[in-house]
Design an enzyme around this catalytic site. Structure first.
Site, PDB file in Angstrom:
ATOM      1  N   GLU A  50       0.826  -1.225   0.000  1.00 25.97           N
ATOM      2  CA  GLU A  50       0.000   0.000   0.000  1.00 25.97           C
ATOM      3  C   GLU A  50       0.858   1.272   0.000  1.00 25.97           C
ATOM      4  O   GLU A  50       0.664   2.167   0.831  1.00 25.97           O
ATOM      5  CB  GLU A  50      -0.953  -0.022   1.196  1.00 25.97           C
ATOM      6  CG  GLU A  50      -1.955  -1.162   1.120  1.00 25.97           C
ATOM      7  CD  GLU A  50      -2.984  -1.159   2.250  1.00 25.97           C
ATOM      8  OE1 GLU A  50      -2.876  -0.308   3.166  1.00 25.97           O
ATOM      9  OE2 GLU A  50      -3.892  -2.005   2.222  1.00 25.97           O
ATOM     10  N   GLU A  92      -5.597  -8.526  -0.318  1.00 22.02           N
ATOM     11  CA  GLU A  92      -6.291  -8.145   0.913  1.00 22.02           C
ATOM     12  C   GLU A  92      -7.755  -7.908   0.569  1.00 22.02           C
ATOM     13  O   GLU A  92      -8.067  -7.003  -0.200  1.00 22.02           O
ATOM     14  CB  GLU A  92      -5.702  -6.877   1.558  1.00 22.02           C
ATOM     15  CG  GLU A  92      -4.413  -7.093   2.314  1.00 22.02           C
ATOM     16  CD  GLU A  92      -4.009  -5.879   3.151  1.00 22.02           C
ATOM     17  OE1 GLU A  92      -4.911  -5.204   3.714  1.00 22.02           O
ATOM     18  OE2 GLU A  92      -2.804  -5.609   3.230  1.00 22.02           O
TER      19      GLU A  92
END
Length: 502
Positions: free
Chosen positions: A173, A292
């Site tokens: 991320e 995720e």
């Protein structure tokens, strides 16, 4: 009662299903590791401190790959802290979750646990506070046979044979302002390219996942993917997708249609990948790693009160209810419908932290509601994904219009001579009379009919009531002359499994 028609055509194949689509995730976060998979002194602990009851529940899920050690945690992680003698490993302040990490469980210990649960590691490297040099050293430590500094260090630490880790994530991320070492798309794309290049020079057989946007609503979305892939297309194999769902507004009707968002997200990223492929005149195809995904919203506010610098405090311990299980079941259908490009996916996470498995410290372990759709899809959703022809009523809700009441995918397993049909009825109000044409796949009898149905939307499983929400196994005959004829209950997730003739 309204009606729907379905058909399964053996020739209408989406893709062979990569088993890694049923992956999961363990991060050094909350009680995922400590007092989750690892609890020395627990009555169920083995000689290494791993809980046998948790091992059994994980093995039942048949999870082939587990992402580790993060997550946000990895962007400040020094991998050298997690190897070698335990008594020499340093305690560190983890700035991702404001906790203290003891490094008592590290690379060797986690690999030992993976062997117990019949899984393999998807290892993430730190591209937040560190870079290409540390990443290539980690590949050398893990995968090189011997005769070099880091491979000999591994041998010195008691691990003669290489770990042989195949799948690696290039950071986590990196567009997020919450991330240690946040970067622009160009900065990250260049770093990912150079890191991938050096890691492959150490081990040419590894597969590499570049970071996509942290979620679809990020202001960086789309341009981030395009820029990152422009800089690193030839060096990577996958790009990641992350997204979490939550019923923040108590709008269950829109919530149960959340698979539409996942499908749009996947198709948007596929389009970007193929745009960069065309721009580069490349013959290479970049696939997707949805590494995720889950429901995460129940503990968003309460977690803000947790004291800093504790070791493994309870965090992100969402207690899932019936509507969460329905959504997770539909998200798994969506992943399978896109299995031609989604080759890996990780339910985030596996134990205690937004997880299908919960434990009490010193006490029992139990299955959350979301355990069940994941279990049935993982165990029986292996083989070839088939498109399902579908005609059904539609409805509008607050977030979406023209929502099909039914969502479905089929899986053909030639070895077992079975076809498994997964069906979700998104409607909160109406049962549907369904007729499904199974003649093309030569189904001759139904061997399993499992449904999650009939519960209050907020009903949950707890340590005190671990079977408050469980699937129903039905026995009625639903096959007639090559057709399935049944009623699919409102707000239900269903699995129908058929034997097929040769």
């Amino acid at each position: 009662m309204k009606k729907a028609n379905m058909s399964i055509d053996r020739m209408n194949k989406i893709s062979d299903i990569d088993s890694r689509i049923y992956g999961s995730f363990i991060e050094h976060l909350g009680r995922a590791v400590y007092n989750g998979i690892y609890e020395p002194g627990h009555p169920a602990a083995d000689e290494r401190g791993f809980r046998r009851d948790v091992i059994q529940l994980v093995k039942e899920l048949n999870v082939p790959i587990i992402r580790y050690p993060g997550g946000n945690f990895v962007s400040g992680f020094n991998w050298e802290d997690s190897v070698g003698p335990k008594d020499k490993r340093p305690k560190r302040l983890d700035l991702a979750w404001f906790t203290t990490e003891t490094n008592e469980v590290g690379m060797q210990e986690f690999d030992d646990w993976l062997k117990e649960v019949d899984s393999e590691m998807m290892l993430a490297v730190n591209l937040g506070t560190r870079g290409a040099d540390e990443a290539r050293n980690l590949v050398e430590y893990c995968n090189h046979k011997g005769g070099s500094y880091y491979s000999d260090l591994r041998i010195e630490h008691g691990r003669k044979d290489p770990y042989k880790i195949k799948t690696w994530c290039l950071g986590n991320e990196m567009d997020g302002p919450w991330q240690m070492g946040q970067k622009t798309a160009y900065e990250y794309g260049r770093l990912a390219n150079e890191t991938a290049k050096m890691m492959r020079w150490v081990d040419p057989d590894i597969e590499l996942v570049a970071c996509g946007s942290s979620k679809m609503v990020m202001p960086t979305f789309a341009e981030w993917e395009a820029t990152v892939l422009t800089e690193s297309y030839d060096a990577v194999d996958y790009i990641s997708l992350h997204n979490y769902w939550g019923n923040f507004d108590d709008d269950t009707e829109s919530y149960l249609a959340g698979g539409i968002l996942m499908d749009d997200f996947i198709k948007s990223v596929v389009a970007i990948c193929d745009y960069v492929k065309a721009k580069k005149r490349s013959k290479k195809k970049i696939n997707l790693s949805f590494d995720e995904w889950n429901v995460w919203y129940h503990t968003k506010e309460s977690d803000k009160q947790i004291e800093h610098w504790l070791q493994a405090p309870p965090r992100l311990e969402d207690i899932y209810n019936f509507e969460d299980a329905l959504l997770v079941g539909d998200l798994m259908i969506t992943l399978l419908k896109n299995s031609d490009r989604v080759k890996m996916a990780c339910l985030a996470q596996l134990v205690n932290v937004i997880a299908p498995i919960m434990t009490e410290t010193g006490g029992k372990a139990w299955k959350q509601t979301i355990y069940y759709p994941f279990y049935y899809t993982s165990v029986y959703g292996r083989g070839e994904a088939l498109r399902v022809g579908l005609e059904c009523p539609k409805f509008d809700c607050k977030e979406y219009t023209d929502v099909p009441m039914l969502d479905s995918v089929a899986v053909y397993d030639g070895e077992q001579q079975t076809v498994t049909l997964f069906v979700m009825n998104r409607s909160m109000e109406e049962d549907l009379e369904v007729c499904c044409d199974l003649r093309s796949v030569r189904a001759d009898k139904c061997i399993a009919n499992v449904a999650l149905e009939g519960y209050d939307f907020k009903a949950a499983n707890t340590a005190a009531c671990p079977e408050n929400v469980i699937p129903v196994h039905k026995s009625e005959d639903i096959m007639e002359d090559g057709y399935m004829r049944t009623v699919v209950s409102k707000a239900s997730w269903n699995m129908y499994r058929f034997h097929t003739e040769k």
